[in-house]
Design an enzyme around this catalytic site. Structure first.
Site, PDB file in Angstrom:
ATOM      1  N   GLU A   1       1.056  -1.065  -0.043  1.00 57.19           N
ATOM      2  CA  GLU A   1       0.078  -0.105  -0.062  1.00 57.19           C
ATOM      3  C   GLU A   1       0.975   1.114   0.095  1.00 57.19           C
ATOM      4  OE1 GLU A   1      -3.373   0.461   3.015  1.00 57.19           O
ATOM      5  OE2 GLU A   1      -2.774   2.427   2.805  1.00 57.19           O
TER       6      GLU A   1
ATOM      7  N   HIS B   1       2.068   4.702  -1.792  1.00 57.04           N
ATOM      8  CA  HIS B   1       1.206   5.573  -2.870  1.00 57.04           C
ATOM      9  C   HIS B   1       2.340   6.691  -3.574  1.00 57.04           C
ATOM     10  CE1 HIS B   1      -2.172   4.112  -0.905  1.00 57.04           C
ATOM     11  NE2 HIS B   1      -2.009   4.550   0.352  1.00 57.04           N
TER      12      HIS B   1
ATOM     13  N   HIS C   1      -9.287   0.876  -0.464  1.00 58.02           N
ATOM     14  CA  HIS C   1      -8.437   1.723   0.307  1.00 58.02           C
ATOM     15  C   HIS C   1      -9.364   3.004   0.820  1.00 58.02           C
ATOM     16  CE1 HIS C   1      -5.761   5.256   1.122  1.00 58.02           C
ATOM     17  NE2 HIS C   1      -4.882   4.312   1.349  1.00 58.02           N
TER      18      HIS C   1
ATOM     19  N   ASP D   1       2.280   1.814   3.929  1.00 58.92           N
ATOM     20  CA  ASP D   1       1.518   3.338   3.519  1.00 58.92           C
ATOM     21  C   ASP D   1       2.329   4.456   3.381  1.00 58.92           C
ATOM     22  OD1 ASP D   1      -0.804   4.574   3.023  1.00 58.92           O
ATOM     23  OD2 ASP D   1      -1.551   4.463   5.188  1.00 58.92           O
TER      24      ASP D   1
HETATM   25 MN    MN Z   1      -2.878   4.495   2.021  1.00 58.56          MN
END
Ligand code: MN
Length: 320
Positions: A11, A13, A160, A283
């Site tokens: 995950e 980004h 998400h 993340d």
């Molecule tokens: Mn995220």
């Protein structure tokens, strides 16, 4: 000694230069340092991966991506361009990056077609969708062509979070938003929004119609593993089969550790779902890499189970 397992994070980004022009207001997140790293899909990012011991990032666009683009044709055009650019990024560093597609959910049929193009032509591992699409949860029948295609392609959809619906912000959170803006995000709002998305998906019966459908939730399952027993009990009172909800969850959902580096929370997830359903994630860049890798290398599990979380489960689910 067994060879050191690879570390794959799912995950992680970035922002596409065209899509990000359409992200406004509360949906803009992070300070200048986060913004700079969201734009970097090259050496700076890789240097940070190296410093923390992350071998591969599966890249995905940041929230809300194109889910709030009211003009469906524009959403389709933006998603295609972004996926083409992400494919170039992955091609430049094929041993360090993989991709989750951006889906133009405002046009569900086009989103299904774009998922197929991204998987079969661009080599992506699945797709990520952020929160509600123009106010609608994804269990709405209009979106089912996307689920049908994902099941046919045998790739997962990563659900998400995004900023909660404006009416929810007004009714539930607004008193605390000024002082504690993350109440809408990581501190609580994201969790409720995305857990609700997951629950509604099971209630909709989409897994009965598409038994091969695979869903990934971040943040250790957005609280759902903790609530499985109680949600299941409630639905039994409504006439559901004795283990219907928890079986559906444990059969169709995978979860990641994104932004949630807690031993007790992880162990609960292992006890409820089994270790094969849990995948490492950070993340990035909203969360730093190093606390994630430092934590995951000392979780209280045996080396074999730890290796599954680090990359074994990701390799199986994403066919890497
Ligand atoms: Mn995220």
């Amino acid at each position: 000694m067994a060879p050191k397992p690879q570390v794959i994070a799912l995950e992680e980004h970035y922002l596409d230069p065209e899509i990000k022009q359409h992200i406004a207001g509360m949906d803009r997140t992070g300070g200048p340092r986060v913004a700079e790293r969201l734009d970097d899909v090259g050496q700076g990012r890789i240097a940070e991966m190296d410093a923390a011991g992350i071998d591969i990032q599966v890249l995905s666009h940041g929230a809300p991506s194109v889910q709030k683009i009211a003009d469906a044709e524009l959403a389709v055009r933006l998603a295609r361009g972004a996926n083409d650019r992400l494919a170039e990024t992955v091609r430049a560093h094929p041993d360090r990056f993989a991709g989750f597609a951006t889906l133009p959910t405002p046009d569900p049929k086009a989103a299904a077609d774009e998922l197929e193009r991204a998987v079969t032509r661009l080599g992506f591992k699945g797709a990520m969708v952020h929160g509600l699409t123009n106010g609608l949860f994804l269990d709405d029948r209009r979106f089912w062509p996307i689920f049908e295609r994902a099941a046919a392609l045998d790739v997962p959809l990563y659900l998400h979070p995004s900023i909660p619906h404006p009416a929810v912000i007004e009714a539930y959170y607004k008193d605390y938003v000024d002082k504690y803006p993350t109440i809408l995000r990581a501190a609580w709002g994201f969790t409720v929004e995305t857990a609700t998305q997951g629950i509604r998906l099971i209630l909709s019966g989409v897994f009965d119609e598409h038994p091969g459908l695979k869903i990934i939730l971040g943040h250790l399952g957005e609280g759902l593993p903790f609530y499985l027993w109680r949600i299941n009990m409630g639905l039994v009172r409504d006439g559901a089969g004795p283990n219907w909800f928890r079986d559906a969850f444990c059969e169709h959902f995978w979860i990641t550790t994104s932004g949630f580096f807690s031993d007790p929370a992880l162990l609960l997830c292992v006890m409820e779902m089994g270790v094969d359903r849990i995948l490492f994630s950070v993340d990035y860049p909203f969360v730093e890499n190093a606390p994630g890798t430092e934590w995951v290398h000392r979780i209280p599990l045996c080396a074999e189970d730890s290796a599954k979380i680090l990359s074994g489960n990701a390799k199986r689910l994403l066919k890497m």
